[in-house]
Design a protein around this motif. Structure first.
Motif, PDB file in Angstrom:
ATOM      1  N   GLU A 171      -4.474  -0.046  -3.243  1.00  2.29           N
ATOM      2  CA  GLU A 171      -3.515   0.656  -4.101  1.00  2.29           C
ATOM      3  C   GLU A 171      -2.617   1.576  -3.278  1.00  2.29           C
ATOM      4  N   LEU A 172      -3.199   2.297  -2.324  1.00  2.00           N
ATOM      5  CA  LEU A 172      -2.402   3.168  -1.456  1.00  2.00           C
ATOM      6  C   LEU A 172      -1.414   2.375  -0.615  1.00  2.00           C
ATOM      7  N   LYS A 201     -14.920   0.049  -4.595  1.00  2.00           N
ATOM      8  CA  LYS A 201     -14.011   1.090  -5.069  1.00  2.00           C
ATOM      9  C   LYS A 201     -13.117   1.597  -3.932  1.00  2.00           C
ATOM     10  N   GLU A 202     -13.704   1.797  -2.747  1.00  2.00           N
ATOM     11  CA  GLU A 202     -12.917   2.256  -1.599  1.00  2.00           C
ATOM     12  C   GLU A 202     -11.892   1.217  -1.176  1.00  2.00           C
ATOM     13  N   LYS A 216     -10.528  -1.045  -3.103  1.00  2.00           N
ATOM     14  CA  LYS A 216      -9.496  -1.072  -4.138  1.00  2.00           C
ATOM     15  C   LYS A 216      -8.519   0.095  -3.970  1.00  2.00           C
ATOM     16  N   GLN A 217      -9.054   1.289  -3.665  1.00  2.00           N
ATOM     17  CA  GLN A 217      -8.197   2.452  -3.461  1.00  2.00           C
ATOM     18  C   GLN A 217      -7.288   2.273  -2.255  1.00  2.00           C
ATOM     19  N   GLU A 218      -7.814   1.678  -1.188  1.00  2.00           N
ATOM     20  CA  GLU A 218      -6.994   1.428  -0.001  1.00  2.00           C
ATOM     21  C   GLU A 218      -5.858   0.454  -0.311  1.00  2.00           C
ATOM     22  N   GLN A 272       1.415   1.330  -2.880  1.00  2.00           N
ATOM     23  CA  GLN A 272       2.274   2.476  -3.171  1.00  2.00           C
ATOM     24  C   GLN A 272       3.220   2.760  -2.010  1.00  2.00           C
ATOM     25  N   ASN A 317       2.398   0.532  -8.596  1.00  2.00           N
ATOM     26  CA  ASN A 317       1.689  -0.729  -8.372  1.00  2.00           C
ATOM     27  C   ASN A 317       2.634  -1.923  -8.245  1.00  2.00           C
TER      28      ASN A 317
END
Length: 171
Positions: free
Chosen positions: A33-34, A26-27, A29-31, A37, A141
């Motif tokens: 995505e950031l 999850k971490e 994936k969030q990185e 962005q 995205n």
């Protein structure tokens, strides 16, 4: 005695390694995505990007999947180049036309509006035989929708991806 020390040392190493776990999925994936962005935001700030069309929806028609990633719009404040397919009604299209939307010109009236989950970019480009109003909705995205309105054709909408221009394309 040596075996007790080695077992104790092994136990200590295992307990330390268990506490120093790698990042969770999850971490990670969030990185990612950031990072995506930030990349998209940078492209919008520089106003230089490539839109690659994957789907097209003509006015009053059905969604059409495009087979190859050969349809594009290279947006740049100095010179915008477009090669997109067109399906729909043409009002005043020349006989020598291949039917697609192809133009090259300098965009005018560029307006960028940041929304909560997307960015809207509006621009007008004067081609050789027509004037094109471009309306991008770009999501964080990298996915985007492009609506094209022109004087000589019915409106049409494209779905695709926004990316950075290739290094060979930058001049």
């Amino acid at each position: 005695m040596k075996t007790k020390l080695s077992i104790l040392f092994l136990f200590f190493v295992l307990s330390v390694s268990m506490n120093a776990q790698e990042k969770t999925k999850k971490e990670v994936k969030q990185e990612k995505e950031l990072q995506k962005q930030k990349e998209i935001q940078t492209l919008l700030e520089t106003k230089k990007f490539v839109f690659e069309a994957q789907k097209v929806t003509p006015q009053g028609g059905r969604l059409i999947q495009l087979d190859y990633n050969t349809y594009f719009l290279k947006f740049d404040t100095e010179n915008t180049t477009c090669d997109l397919p067109f399906f729909g009604r043409g009002y005043n299209v020349g006989y020598n036309s291949d039917g697609g939307i192809k133009f090259e010109g300098k965009p005018e009236n560029i307006k960028i509006e940041n929304k909560k989950k997307s960015t809207i970019l509006k621009a007008t480009v004067r081609g050789k035989n027509d004037v094109y109003d471009l309306f991008f909705t770009i999501f964080s995205n990298g996915s985007a929708t492009l609506n094209v309105n022109s004087n000589n054709r019915a409106p049409i909408s494209y779905d695709g991806l926004v990316s950075a221009p290739k290094t060979s394309d930058k001049k």
